[in-house]
Design a protein around this motif. Structure first.
Motif, PDB file in Angstrom:
ATOM      1  N   UNK A 291       0.856  -1.184   0.000  1.00 30.26           N
ATOM      2  CA  UNK A 291       0.000   0.000   0.000  1.00 30.26           C
ATOM      3  C   UNK A 291       0.888   1.229   0.000  1.00 30.26           C
ATOM      4  N   UNK A 292       0.547   2.198  -0.853  1.00 29.91           N
ATOM      5  CA  UNK A 292       1.344   3.417  -0.959  1.00 29.91           C
ATOM      6  C   UNK A 292       0.801   4.515  -0.049  1.00 29.91           C
ATOM      7  N   UNK A 293       1.601   5.554   0.104  1.00 27.80           N
ATOM      8  CA  UNK A 293       1.188   6.701   0.908  1.00 27.80           C
ATOM      9  C   UNK A 293      -0.052   7.373   0.323  1.00 27.80           C
ATOM     10  N   UNK A 294      -0.281   7.213  -0.978  1.00 32.75           N
ATOM     11  CA  UNK A 294      -1.459   7.784  -1.632  1.00 32.75           C
ATOM     12  C   UNK A 294      -2.687   6.888  -1.509  1.00 32.75           C
ATOM     13  N   UNK A 295      -2.523   5.721  -0.889  1.00 32.23           N
ATOM     14  CA  UNK A 295      -3.647   4.815  -0.702  1.00 32.23           C
ATOM     15  C   UNK A 295      -3.848   3.811  -1.823  1.00 32.23           C
ATOM     16  N   UNK A 296      -2.923   3.720  -2.757  1.00 33.45           N
ATOM     17  CA  UNK A 296      -3.019   2.722  -3.836  1.00 33.45           C
ATOM     18  C   UNK A 296      -2.546   1.366  -3.318  1.00 33.45           C
ATOM     19  N   UNK A 297      -3.188   0.301  -3.770  1.00 34.36           N
ATOM     20  CA  UNK A 297      -2.818  -1.053  -3.378  1.00 34.36           C
ATOM     21  C   UNK A 297      -2.288  -1.788  -4.605  1.00 34.36           C
ATOM     22  N   UNK A 298      -1.135  -2.439  -4.441  1.00 30.67           N
ATOM     23  CA  UNK A 298      -0.530  -3.244  -5.495  1.00 30.67           C
ATOM     24  C   UNK A 298      -0.486  -4.691  -5.015  1.00 30.67           C
ATOM     25  N   UNK A 299      -0.783  -5.636  -5.916  1.00 30.85           N
ATOM     26  CA  UNK A 299      -0.720  -7.057  -5.574  1.00 30.85           C
ATOM     27  C   UNK A 299       0.027  -7.795  -6.670  1.00 30.85           C
ATOM     28  N   UNK A 300       0.687  -8.895  -6.290  1.00 28.55           N
ATOM     29  CA  UNK A 300       1.363  -9.737  -7.270  1.00 28.55           C
ATOM     30  C   UNK A 300       1.592 -11.114  -6.679  1.00 28.55           C
ATOM     31  N   UNK A 301       1.802 -12.085  -7.555  1.00 27.63           N
ATOM     32  CA  UNK A 301       2.060 -13.460  -7.142  1.00 27.63           C
ATOM     33  C   UNK A 301       0.807 -14.304  -7.115  1.00 27.63           C
ATOM     34  N   UNK A 302       0.980 -15.542  -6.736  1.00 27.13           N
ATOM     35  CA  UNK A 302      -0.117 -16.496  -6.659  1.00 27.13           C
ATOM     36  C   UNK A 302      -0.161 -17.392  -7.877  1.00 27.13           C
ATOM     37  N   UNK A 303      -0.588 -18.600  -7.688  1.00 26.38           N
ATOM     38  CA  UNK A 303      -0.678 -19.537  -8.805  1.00 26.38           C
ATOM     39  C   UNK A 303      -1.972 -19.333  -9.588  1.00 26.38           C
ATOM     40  N   UNK A 304      -2.919 -18.660  -8.999  1.00 26.19           N
ATOM     41  CA  UNK A 304      -4.159 -18.273  -9.680  1.00 26.19           C
ATOM     42  C   UNK A 304      -4.263 -16.767  -9.587  1.00 26.19           C
ATOM     43  N   UNK A 305      -5.221 -16.198 -10.258  1.00 23.01           N
ATOM     44  CA  UNK A 305      -5.377 -14.745 -10.193  1.00 23.01           C
ATOM     45  C   UNK A 305      -5.561 -14.284  -8.750  1.00 23.01           C
ATOM     46  N   UNK A 306      -4.835 -13.243  -8.405  1.00 23.05           N
ATOM     47  CA  UNK A 306      -4.981 -12.636  -7.091  1.00 23.05           C
ATOM     48  C   UNK A 306      -6.242 -11.781  -7.125  1.00 23.05           C
ATOM     49  N   UNK A 307      -7.022 -11.832  -6.071  1.00 25.29           N
ATOM     50  CA  UNK A 307      -8.292 -11.113  -6.023  1.00 25.29           C
ATOM     51  C   UNK A 307      -8.106  -9.636  -6.371  1.00 25.29           C
ATOM     52  N   UNK A 308      -8.975  -9.144  -7.202  1.00 23.81           N
ATOM     53  CA  UNK A 308      -8.990  -7.737  -7.511  1.00 23.81           C
ATOM     54  C   UNK A 308      -8.127  -7.302  -8.672  1.00 23.81           C
ATOM     55  N   UNK A 309      -7.526  -8.250  -9.395  1.00 20.13           N
ATOM     56  CA  UNK A 309      -6.688  -7.854 -10.529  1.00 20.13           C
ATOM     57  C   UNK A 309      -6.501  -8.978 -11.510  1.00 20.13           C
ATOM     58  N   UNK A 310      -6.081  -8.634 -12.682  1.00 25.54           N
ATOM     59  CA  UNK A 310      -5.708  -9.601 -13.708  1.00 25.54           C
ATOM     60  C   UNK A 310      -4.305  -9.292 -14.145  1.00 25.54           C
ATOM     61  N   UNK A 311      -3.940  -9.724 -15.341  1.00 24.87           N
ATOM     62  CA  UNK A 311      -2.613  -9.425 -15.871  1.00 24.87           C
ATOM     63  C   UNK A 311      -1.561 -10.424 -15.432  1.00 24.87           C
ATOM     64  N   UNK A 312      -0.307 -10.060 -15.687  1.00 26.92           N
ATOM     65  CA  UNK A 312       0.824 -10.930 -15.352  1.00 26.92           C
ATOM     66  C   UNK A 312       1.025 -10.957 -13.845  1.00 26.92           C
TER      67      UNK A 312
END
Length: 124
Positions: A99-120
């Motif tokens: 989570x950034x100071x601006x309130x943005x959330x970044x996620x990555x990893x997992x063998x299946x799609x991580x909740x809330x996002x798609x892509x690589x």
């Protein structure tokens, strides 16, 4: 090496000399945020030895580190996190969150799609 693996010692790699302000560990990794807002990850070998074990087995490859450098040494996560000021981090079984100071959330990893996002999955 195993008989002394329990002894505390500093993790090396890119995290050496950095002031850690947030930290979490998951099943196969740990993740840290620094006072400069950067994020570092390391493979923990499923045994909690991230960045310190001499005898290593194959690394997990679910994209949870968010980087392609040596998984057994702490390394900086870049990509979309470059230029962001990260204030908190979390690690799951095979995924990471920041989570950034601006309130943005970044996620990555997992063998299946991580909740809330798609892509690589290996890219934040």
């Amino acid at each position: 090496a195993r008989e002394t693996a329990w002894m505390a010692r500093p993790a090396g790699g890119g995290l050496e000399g950095q002031q850690v302000t947030a930290f979490d560990s998951g099943y196969v990794l740990w993740i840290a945020a620094t006072a400069t807002g950067e994020v570092y990850t390391c493979n923990s070998q499923d045994d909690g030895y991230g960045g310190t074990l001499v005898q290593k087995h194959a690394a997990n490859h679910a994209g949870e580190l968010g980087r392609t450098t040596d998984p057994f040494l702490p390394g900086k996560v870049a990509g979309p996190l470059a230029g962001q000021f990260v204030v908190s981090v979390a690690a799951g079984r095979e995924h990471s969150l920041a989570t950034t100071a601006e309130g943005r959330v970044f996620s990555w990893g997992g063998r299946r799609d991580v909740a809330g996002r798609g892509g690589q999955l290996s890219v934040p």
